[in-house]
Design an enzyme around this catalytic site. Structure first.
Site, PDB file in Angstrom:
ATOM      1  N   GLU A 115      -4.154  -0.857   1.791  1.00  0.00           N
ATOM      2  CA  GLU A 115      -4.488  -1.917   2.972  1.00  0.00           C
ATOM      3  C   GLU A 115      -3.469  -3.170   2.638  1.00  0.00           C
ATOM      4  O   GLU A 115      -3.617  -4.094   3.431  1.00  0.00           O
ATOM      5  CB  GLU A 115      -5.851  -2.403   3.104  1.00  0.00           C
ATOM      6  CG  GLU A 115      -6.859  -1.379   3.285  1.00  0.00           C
ATOM      7  CD  GLU A 115      -6.875  -0.647   4.650  1.00  0.00           C
ATOM      8  OE1 GLU A 115      -5.923  -0.830   5.562  1.00  0.00           O
ATOM      9  OE2 GLU A 115      -7.685   0.114   4.823  1.00  0.00           O
ATOM     10  N   HIS A 153     -16.901  -3.937   2.973  1.00  0.00           N
ATOM     11  CA  HIS A 153     -17.580  -2.744   3.733  1.00  0.00           C
ATOM     12  C   HIS A 153     -19.017  -3.497   3.893  1.00  0.00           C
ATOM     13  O   HIS A 153     -19.861  -2.408   3.353  1.00  0.00           O
ATOM     14  CB  HIS A 153     -17.678  -1.442   3.267  1.00  0.00           C
ATOM     15  CG  HIS A 153     -16.156  -1.056   3.169  1.00  0.00           C
ATOM     16  ND1 HIS A 153     -15.801   0.156   2.570  1.00  0.00           N
ATOM     17  CD2 HIS A 153     -14.956  -1.416   3.867  1.00  0.00           C
ATOM     18  CE1 HIS A 153     -14.664   0.536   2.669  1.00  0.00           C
ATOM     19  NE2 HIS A 153     -14.094  -0.585   3.160  1.00  0.00           N
ATOM     20  N   HIS A 176     -10.883  -8.044   2.139  1.00  0.00           N
ATOM     21  CA  HIS A 176     -11.633  -6.948   3.236  1.00  0.00           C
ATOM     22  C   HIS A 176     -12.723  -6.374   2.418  1.00  0.00           C
ATOM     23  O   HIS A 176     -12.603  -6.260   1.192  1.00  0.00           O
ATOM     24  CB  HIS A 176     -10.472  -5.756   3.123  1.00  0.00           C
ATOM     25  CG  HIS A 176     -10.939  -4.578   3.777  1.00  0.00           C
ATOM     26  ND1 HIS A 176     -11.894  -4.573   5.091  1.00  0.00           N
ATOM     27  CD2 HIS A 176     -10.973  -3.220   3.288  1.00  0.00           C
ATOM     28  CE1 HIS A 176     -12.148  -3.448   5.285  1.00  0.00           C
ATOM     29  NE2 HIS A 176     -11.500  -2.517   4.372  1.00  0.00           N
ATOM     30  N   GLU A 214     -26.389 -22.081  10.818  1.00  0.00           N
ATOM     31  CA  GLU A 214     -25.102 -22.344  10.182  1.00  0.00           C
ATOM     32  C   GLU A 214     -23.865 -21.466  10.731  1.00  0.00           C
ATOM     33  O   GLU A 214     -22.708 -21.754  10.170  1.00  0.00           O
ATOM     34  CB  GLU A 214     -25.190 -21.457   8.567  1.00  0.00           C
ATOM     35  CG  GLU A 214     -25.933 -22.751   7.926  1.00  0.00           C
ATOM     36  CD  GLU A 214     -25.502 -23.989   7.573  1.00  0.00           C
ATOM     37  OE1 GLU A 214     -24.343 -24.123   7.286  1.00  0.00           O
ATOM     38  OE2 GLU A 214     -26.062 -25.088   7.825  1.00  0.00           O
ATOM     39  N   HIS A 218     -16.144   0.254  10.328  1.00  0.00           N
ATOM     40  CA  HIS A 218     -15.247   0.366   8.731  1.00  0.00           C
ATOM     41  C   HIS A 218     -15.732  -0.823   7.966  1.00  0.00           C
ATOM     42  O   HIS A 218     -16.444  -0.780   6.880  1.00  0.00           O
ATOM     43  CB  HIS A 218     -13.766   0.351   9.138  1.00  0.00           C
ATOM     44  CG  HIS A 218     -13.061   0.275   7.704  1.00  0.00           C
ATOM     45  ND1 HIS A 218     -11.925   1.165   7.811  1.00  0.00           N
ATOM     46  CD2 HIS A 218     -13.149  -0.379   6.788  1.00  0.00           C
ATOM     47  CE1 HIS A 218     -11.376   0.895   6.581  1.00  0.00           C
ATOM     48  NE2 HIS A 218     -12.235   0.156   5.735  1.00  0.00           N
TER      49      HIS A 218
HETATM   50  P1  13P Z   1      -8.187   0.896  -1.189  1.00  0.00           P
HETATM   51  O1  13P Z   1      -8.836   1.621  -2.405  1.00  0.00           O
HETATM   52  O2  13P Z   1      -6.686   1.681  -0.955  1.00  0.00           O
HETATM   53  O3  13P Z   1      -7.876  -0.545  -1.598  1.00  0.00           O
HETATM   54  O4  13P Z   1      -8.997   1.308   0.079  1.00  0.00           O
HETATM   55  C1  13P Z   1     -10.151   0.945   0.034  1.00  0.00           C
HETATM   56  C2  13P Z   1     -10.609   0.564   1.720  1.00  0.00           C
HETATM   57  O5  13P Z   1     -11.507  -0.117   1.716  1.00  0.00           O
HETATM   58  C3  13P Z   1      -9.711   1.187   2.618  1.00  0.00           C
HETATM   59  O6  13P Z   1      -9.920   0.338   3.713  1.00  0.00           O
HETATM   60 ZN    ZN Z   2     -12.327  -0.444   4.000  1.00  0.00          ZN
END
Ligand code: 13P
Ligand code: ZN
Length: 270
Positions: free
Chosen positions: A116, A141, A139, A169, A210
């Protein structure tokens, strides 16, 4: 030369990835972090004239030429960063051509930066254009945020309003609201460009089905933004199947904005 394993920025990456893994936000290799470093500070730990190897980035980031980042590696598990930072993290400098990353340290097993990287570096460019002190792109999840994207209207206004209405908040922490992209293929320049476009306006960008991106001047700011969305998404999921009779009204949100002098996104309130 000081020992790189004791550098505060390596320590910060270790602590943050461990926290995110422990919270269940980043299964397997899920998630990635990049943090802009101060070259003078890095020079206390590394010889900046020594490039271990060069890696093409696959996109142009001339605006970041000469800038140094610590980043997580592709395919690397957050849980493994603390015991083995040298294989799971890398320190890269964007070369003058804007399309090459110069590896200064890390990725010792021959690995490379996160898939990413386009979303990270393009988001750094976008955030720096509106906030010269921005340093972190994160980033993740997070479970409840992900689940909320399965069942909630994905318009930015609707998504942000629900979060603002369910946790006092929220408007204080992210008065700028939450940007939301359509579902897109991850790891591409296209999703990187789309994320960066949103990052000009928002510090939070949801990738439906995602995960989420957060940006900040510090690791705490980026982490805290995501943490606040995730906590509120959890309460939304706990209550959304029940008749909700108490939530924060637009007038109350405006009163909060007044009390905390918030420059909130006006068009998101009635
Ligand atoms: P990477 O292992 O390449 O960082 O990817 C993980 C991910 O969250 C892809 O969106
Ligand atoms: Zn991801």
């Amino acid at each position: 030369m000081k020992d790189i394993f004791t550098a505060p920025f390596v320590e910060e990456m270790k602590q943050t990835t461990a926290n995110m893994y422990r919270l269940g936000w980043d299964e397997r290799n899920g998630g990635n972090i990049s943090m802009l470093l101060d070259a003078r500070e890095v020079a206390e730990y590394l010889d900046l004239t020594r490039v271990v190897r060069t890696i093409p980035t696959g996109f142009e980031a001339k605006a970041l030429a000469g800038k140094i980042f610590i980043v997580t590696g592709t395919g690397k598990y957050f849980k493994n960063v603390t015991p083995d930072p040298e294989n799971n993290l890398g320190i890269i400098r964007i070369a003058e051509d804007g399309v090459t990353a110069e590896l200064l340290w890390g990725f010792a097993d021959g690995s490379r930066f996160t898939s990413e990287l386009p979303a990270h570096l393009m988001s750094h460019i976008a955030r720096l254009s509106v906030d010269p002190e921005n340093r972190v792109i994160m980033h993740s999840h997070p479970t409840n945020t992900l689940a909320m994207t399965y069942v909630h209207d994905l318009s930015e206004r609707a998504f942000t309003r629900t979060l603002w209405q369910l946790n006092t908040e929220c408007i204080v922490v992210f008065p700028d609201g939450v940007g939301v992209l359509p579902w897109m293929v991850c790891g591409t320049n296209e999703i990187g460009e789309a994320t960066a476009e949103k990052m000009k306006e928002f510090r939070l960008v949801v990738w439906p089905v995602h995960g989420i991106y957060g940006a900040g001047r510090t690791m705490d700011e980026a982490f805290g933004l995501i943490e606040t969305v995730e906590k509120t998404a959890m309460t939304y999921l706990l209550a959304s199947h029940l008749p909700i009779i108490n939530k924060i009204s637009d007038d109350q949100l405006k009163a909060l904005a007044k009390r905390f002098a918030l420059d909130y996104r006006k068009e998101f309130l009635d």
